[in-house]
Design a protein around this motif. Structure first.
Motif, PDB file in Angstrom:
ATOM      1  N   TRP A 231       1.740 -20.719  12.182  1.00 57.49           N
ATOM      2  CA  TRP A 231       0.293 -21.343  12.657  1.00 57.49           C
ATOM      3  C   TRP A 231      -0.320 -20.363  13.311  1.00 57.49           C
ATOM      4  N   GLU A 232       0.309 -19.304  13.841  1.00 66.18           N
ATOM      5  CA  GLU A 232      -0.477 -18.341  14.676  1.00 66.18           C
ATOM      6  C   GLU A 232      -1.363 -17.271  13.972  1.00 66.18           C
ATOM      7  N   ALA A 233      -2.403 -16.783  14.626  1.00 62.94           N
ATOM      8  CA  ALA A 233      -3.180 -15.871  14.034  1.00 62.94           C
ATOM      9  C   ALA A 233      -2.393 -14.449  13.800  1.00 62.94           C
ATOM     10  N   ALA A 234      -1.466 -14.374  14.636  1.00 61.00           N
ATOM     11  CA  ALA A 234      -0.639 -12.988  14.524  1.00 61.00           C
ATOM     12  C   ALA A 234       0.366 -13.110  15.480  1.00 61.00           C
ATOM     13  N   LEU A 235       1.513 -12.490  15.413  1.00 62.92           N
ATOM     14  CA  LEU A 235       2.571 -12.147  16.378  1.00 62.92           C
ATOM     15  C   LEU A 235       2.036 -11.579  17.804  1.00 62.92           C
ATOM     16  N   GLY A 236       1.586 -12.488  18.765  1.00 56.52           N
ATOM     17  CA  GLY A 236       1.063 -11.782  19.815  1.00 56.52           C
ATOM     18  C   GLY A 236      -0.358 -12.427  20.166  1.00 56.52           C
ATOM     19  N   ASP A 237      -1.215 -12.996  18.883  1.00 55.46           N
ATOM     20  CA  ASP A 237      -2.437 -13.562  18.906  1.00 55.46           C
ATOM     21  C   ASP A 237      -2.155 -15.074  18.896  1.00 55.46           C
ATOM     22  N   TRP A 238      -1.799 -15.640  19.873  1.00 56.18           N
ATOM     23  CA  TRP A 238      -1.380 -17.208  20.071  1.00 56.18           C
ATOM     24  C   TRP A 238      -2.369 -18.059  20.160  1.00 56.18           C
ATOM     25  N   GLU A 239      -3.188 -18.192  18.893  1.00 55.51           N
ATOM     26  CA  GLU A 239      -4.217 -19.233  18.781  1.00 55.51           C
ATOM     27  C   GLU A 239      -4.116 -19.449  17.143  1.00 55.51           C
ATOM     28  N   PRO A 240      -4.449 -20.751  16.840  1.00 56.16           N
ATOM     29  CA  PRO A 240      -4.298 -21.330  15.580  1.00 56.16           C
ATOM     30  C   PRO A 240      -4.984 -20.419  14.403  1.00 56.16           C
ATOM     31  N   LYS A 241      -4.269 -20.037  13.183  1.00 53.67           N
ATOM     32  CA  LYS A 241      -4.940 -19.356  12.268  1.00 53.67           C
ATOM     33  C   LYS A 241      -5.994 -20.147  11.762  1.00 53.67           C
ATOM     34  N   LYS A 242      -7.260 -19.969  11.599  1.00 56.10           N
ATOM     35  CA  LYS A 242      -8.248 -20.297  11.136  1.00 56.10           C
ATOM     36  C   LYS A 242      -8.437 -21.022   9.913  1.00 56.10           C
ATOM     37  N   ASP A 243      -7.895 -20.007   8.963  1.00 54.40           N
ATOM     38  CA  ASP A 243      -7.897 -20.479   7.557  1.00 54.40           C
ATOM     39  C   ASP A 243      -6.923 -21.793   7.368  1.00 54.40           C
ATOM     40  N   ARG A 244      -5.879 -21.767   7.984  1.00 48.64           N
ATOM     41  CA  ARG A 244      -4.746 -22.633   7.879  1.00 48.64           C
ATOM     42  C   ARG A 244      -4.829 -24.009   8.873  1.00 48.64           C
ATOM     43  N   PHE A 245      -5.336 -23.782  10.022  1.00 49.10           N
ATOM     44  CA  PHE A 245      -5.514 -24.856  10.923  1.00 49.10           C
ATOM     45  C   PHE A 245      -7.108 -24.918  11.514  1.00 49.10           C
ATOM     46  N   PRO A 246      -8.045 -25.161  10.580  1.00 47.82           N
ATOM     47  CA  PRO A 246      -9.530 -24.894  10.969  1.00 47.82           C
ATOM     48  C   PRO A 246     -10.165 -25.982  12.032  1.00 47.82           C
ATOM     49  N   GLY A 247      -9.325 -27.190  12.216  1.00 48.50           N
ATOM     50  CA  GLY A 247      -9.761 -27.841  13.192  1.00 48.50           C
ATOM     51  C   GLY A 247      -9.002 -27.711  14.783  1.00 48.50           C
ATOM     52  N   GLY A 248      -8.077 -26.642  14.831  1.00 52.95           N
ATOM     53  CA  GLY A 248      -7.214 -26.346  15.824  1.00 52.95           C
ATOM     54  C   GLY A 248      -6.247 -27.504  15.943  1.00 52.95           C
ATOM     55  N   PHE A 249      -5.569 -27.626  17.151  1.00 55.73           N
ATOM     56  CA  PHE A 249      -4.618 -28.528  17.317  1.00 55.73           C
ATOM     57  C   PHE A 249      -4.800 -29.800  18.240  1.00 55.73           C
ATOM     58  N   THR A 250      -5.813 -29.975  18.837  1.00 53.33           N
ATOM     59  CA  THR A 250      -6.095 -31.043  19.478  1.00 53.33           C
ATOM     60  C   THR A 250      -5.925 -32.412  18.737  1.00 53.33           C
ATOM     61  N   GLN A 251      -6.670 -32.622  17.690  1.00 53.80           N
ATOM     62  CA  GLN A 251      -6.338 -33.862  17.128  1.00 53.80           C
ATOM     63  C   GLN A 251      -5.165 -34.117  16.283  1.00 53.80           C
ATOM     64  N   ILE A 252      -4.477 -32.945  15.897  1.00 56.13           N
ATOM     65  CA  ILE A 252      -3.343 -32.931  15.106  1.00 56.13           C
ATOM     66  C   ILE A 252      -2.334 -33.544  16.292  1.00 56.13           C
ATOM     67  N   VAL A 253      -2.394 -32.920  17.570  1.00 54.26           N
ATOM     68  CA  VAL A 253      -1.317 -33.331  18.679  1.00 54.26           C
ATOM     69  C   VAL A 253      -1.591 -34.874  18.817  1.00 54.26           C
ATOM     70  N   GLN A 254      -2.894 -35.265  18.867  1.00 58.07           N
ATOM     71  CA  GLN A 254      -3.253 -36.657  19.098  1.00 58.07           C
ATOM     72  C   GLN A 254      -2.518 -37.788  17.996  1.00 58.07           C
ATOM     73  N   LYS A 255      -2.658 -37.247  16.739  1.00 61.12           N
ATOM     74  CA  LYS A 255      -2.069 -38.009  15.725  1.00 61.12           C
ATOM     75  C   LYS A 255      -0.451 -37.897  15.652  1.00 61.12           C
ATOM     76  N   ILE A 256      -0.085 -36.743  16.284  1.00 65.95           N
ATOM     77  CA  ILE A 256       1.459 -36.901  16.414  1.00 65.95           C
ATOM     78  C   ILE A 256       1.877 -38.048  17.468  1.00 65.95           C
ATOM     79  N   GLN A 257       1.182 -37.777  18.612  1.00 66.58           N
ATOM     80  CA  GLN A 257       1.473 -38.739  19.356  1.00 66.58           C
ATOM     81  C   GLN A 257       1.296 -40.334  19.123  1.00 66.58           C
ATOM     82  N   ASP A 258       0.162 -40.607  18.532  1.00 64.41           N
ATOM     83  CA  ASP A 258      -0.033 -41.977  17.953  1.00 64.41           C
ATOM     84  C   ASP A 258       0.823 -42.355  16.972  1.00 64.41           C
ATOM     85  N   SER A 259       1.648 -41.382  16.302  1.00 64.75           N
ATOM     86  CA  SER A 259       2.839 -41.878  15.227  1.00 64.75           C
ATOM     87  C   SER A 259       4.204 -41.912  15.937  1.00 64.75           C
TER      88      SER A 259
END
Length: 548
Positions: A231-259
């Motif tokens: 998921w990470e942009a690079a080892l040491g750059d701990w932010e979501p890789k934009k081409d893989r997770f363009p929406g970031g994590f907030t909505q994904i985490v909410q869906k995980i919790q809702d499930s």
């Protein structure tokens, strides 16, 4: 029970030998000879071979001449000792066993204070035990406590386990009490590996709740959905890789919790790719040695220039503050509540620190800071899973812990075996480690044995091997995870799920012990001795029956 408390009377420059003991001074009877004992080596960190070494057998090598970067994974830091035909190296908690009789050596200094990790060197030809501590760089004062070792005997597996439970205290398990006794769930690594993206993750999440699978049909005290490496942009750059997770994590985490799942995320906070943006912005953050060369943390062909990756200098306040803010982002901004901390051994690799001291002190400060958030800002509990983690220095902070090498969708890893790599990912070796650490479960750690496999696609494991993995994970681990794609389950998978669920309904949460009787053959039994059986890694079977 004998307590050895060793005090300093020297100024340490390298690892220090603090004690040499003779077997005859610990056991009065002359019938015990170290050459005839099974020796459990405990292990320095998660990926060390952590099982018993049989009489006459040599301990697996901890070094590799072909790929030197791998040596940092397994070698007790700064030690000059190597295993050979007479010498067995063990760390943290180890024992000599003759039949049902145990002579146990347990380093307990870190229960109530911060002390160097301990290595035991067993010399089978001399019947001696040498005790070594990893204290390079520390400035001891006379009468400082350098180590505290409990040495005791036990006449059964469960007597040994009960004594370990007593001396290691159970208070540290409170931080994972919300997971319950039998947590289970799904994680992305062992099917997709690093090739993950937002659509794939959400597709697997939906399938977990809409199909029959081992998690939806099983009984678990809590359910986890963990996003692993990739998921990470690079080892040491701990932010979501934009081409893989363009929406970031907030909505994904909410869906995980809702499930109905606890959202989990993998991170390796102590290591870094020299090509990362973080390394370019802060080159001084990368740990260097006395020759001003970068300290290599390990080798992985997926990471780093030429496969080498490096350590952060954890002696720097600004580095620890950066990691602390990162954890705050992961937990309170993104919403993850199950954090897998991986490759943590890198925090113990010695270097030319910006603030010189011993590596164990630097490591302790960093891991204490990383795991300081037991709840989110909204009051929801947070759990940490340690992996690739120094056992002795970490049990208070990551009681949920991987206690073996990575598993694999194949029984044996032929390429890694040819390369002589004894920290390899492999289903067989993973089970050896799980069985070797059975005494630790619910005494020192809540044992995470890694994942089970149900799938028929992209997996060469036989039905017998899959069932054996699930049985061993049920009997000698607490966490029950898998990585398969639920959408691809067919009749064969559903039949396997039914068999596993039936086994879990009988034995999950029950306490089992074992005795290794031959190489790869174990006698197993529950505490009440109402169930007994055999595990045979040669034939890939685990048979249990009610005892008479």
């Amino acid at each position: 029970m004998k307590t050895y408390t060793v005090h300093a009377d020297y100024h340490a420059q390298e690892n220090s030998i603090i004690e040499r003991l003779k077997l005859g001074d610990l056991i009065e009877s002359t019938e015990f000879d170290m050459s005839e004992a099974w020796i459990n080596v405990g292990g320095w960190q998660s990926w060390n071979p952590g099982f018993e070494v049989a009489p006459g057998k040599e301990q697996p090598s901890l070094t590799n001449r072909l790929i030197k970067g791998w040596n940092n994974y397994l070698v007790f830091p700064n030690s000059v000792f190597k295993p050979d035909k007479n010498r067995v190296l063990a760390q943290f908690i180890t024992y000599l066993r003759w039949g049902d009789f145990y002579l146990v050596f347990a380093s307990v200094g870190n229960v109530s204070r911060v002390l160097p990790p301990v290595q035991f060197i067993f010399d089978r030809s001399q019947n001696t035990i040498t005790i070594e501590i990893c204290d390079k760089g520390n400035d001891w004062r006379r009468d400082d406590i350098t180590a505290q070792i409990e040495i005791f005997t036990a006449s059964s597996f469960f007597e040994c386990k009960d004594k370990l439970r007593e001396i290691y205290n159970s208070l540290h398990f409170a931080s994972i009490s919300h997971l319950g006794k039998t947590p289970g769930g799904w994680e992305s690594w062992y099917n997709h590996y690093a090739d993950i993206n937002e659509n794939l993750i959400l597709s697997d999440l939906e399938a977990l709740t809409t199909t029959e699978n081992i998690i939806s049909t099983g009984t678990f005290s809590s359910r986890i959905f963990q996003i692993d490496d990739g998921w990470e942009a690079a080892l040491g750059d701990w932010e979501p890789k934009k081409d893989r997770f363009p929406g970031g994590f907030t909505q994904i985490v909410q869906k995980i919790q809702d499930s109905g799942f606890i959202p989990g995320l993998w991170i390796a906070p102590f290591i870094i790719d020299s090509r990362s943006k973080t390394a370019a912005a802060h080159p001084e953050w990368l740990l260097k040695d006395e020759k001003h060369e970068l300290v290599v943390a390990g080798y992985n062909p997926l990471w780093g220039k030429h496969g080498e990756f490096y350590c952060l200098d954890l002696s720097r306040d600004e580095v620890v503050d950066y990691l602390d803010k990162l954890m705050d982002t992961i937990i309170n901004d993104w919403g993850f509540r199950y954090i897998k901390l991986d490759f943590m051994y890198a925090g113990m690799l010695y270097g030319d620190y910006n603030s010189p001291t011993a590596s164990y002190k630097i490591y302790n400060r960093a891991i204490a800071k990383l795991t300081s958030r037991n709840k989110t800002n909204k009051g929801n509990p947070v759990a940490y899973l340690g992996c690739g983690i120094p056992f002795e220095l970490s049990f208070k902070y990551t009681p949920l812990c991987r206690i073996g090498c990575d598993t694999y969708e194949h029984w044996k890893n032929r390429i890694s075996r040819l390369l002589g790599w004894n920290g390899r990912n492999e289903a067989y070796l993973n089970l050896k480690d799980t069985l070797g650490h059975a005494l630790w479960n619910n005494t020192v750690f809540s044992n995470d044995p890694d994942v089970v496999f149900i799938r028929t696609q992209n997996c060469s494991l036989s039905q017998e091997q899959k069932l054996l993995i699930a049985k061993i994970n049920t009997l000698f681990g607490n966490q029950f995870m898998y990585s398969d794609d639920p959408q691809k389950s067919g009749p064969a998978e559903h039949q396997m799920e039914t068999q596993i669920n039936e086994f879990r309904s009988l034995y999950a949460g029950e306490e089992f012990g074992l005795i290794q009787t031959q190489e790869d053959i174990y006698k197993i039994f529950n505490r009440k001795r109402t169930v007994e059986g055999t595990i045979n890694l040669r034939t890939c079977h685990a048979d249990l029956q009610q005892s008479n």
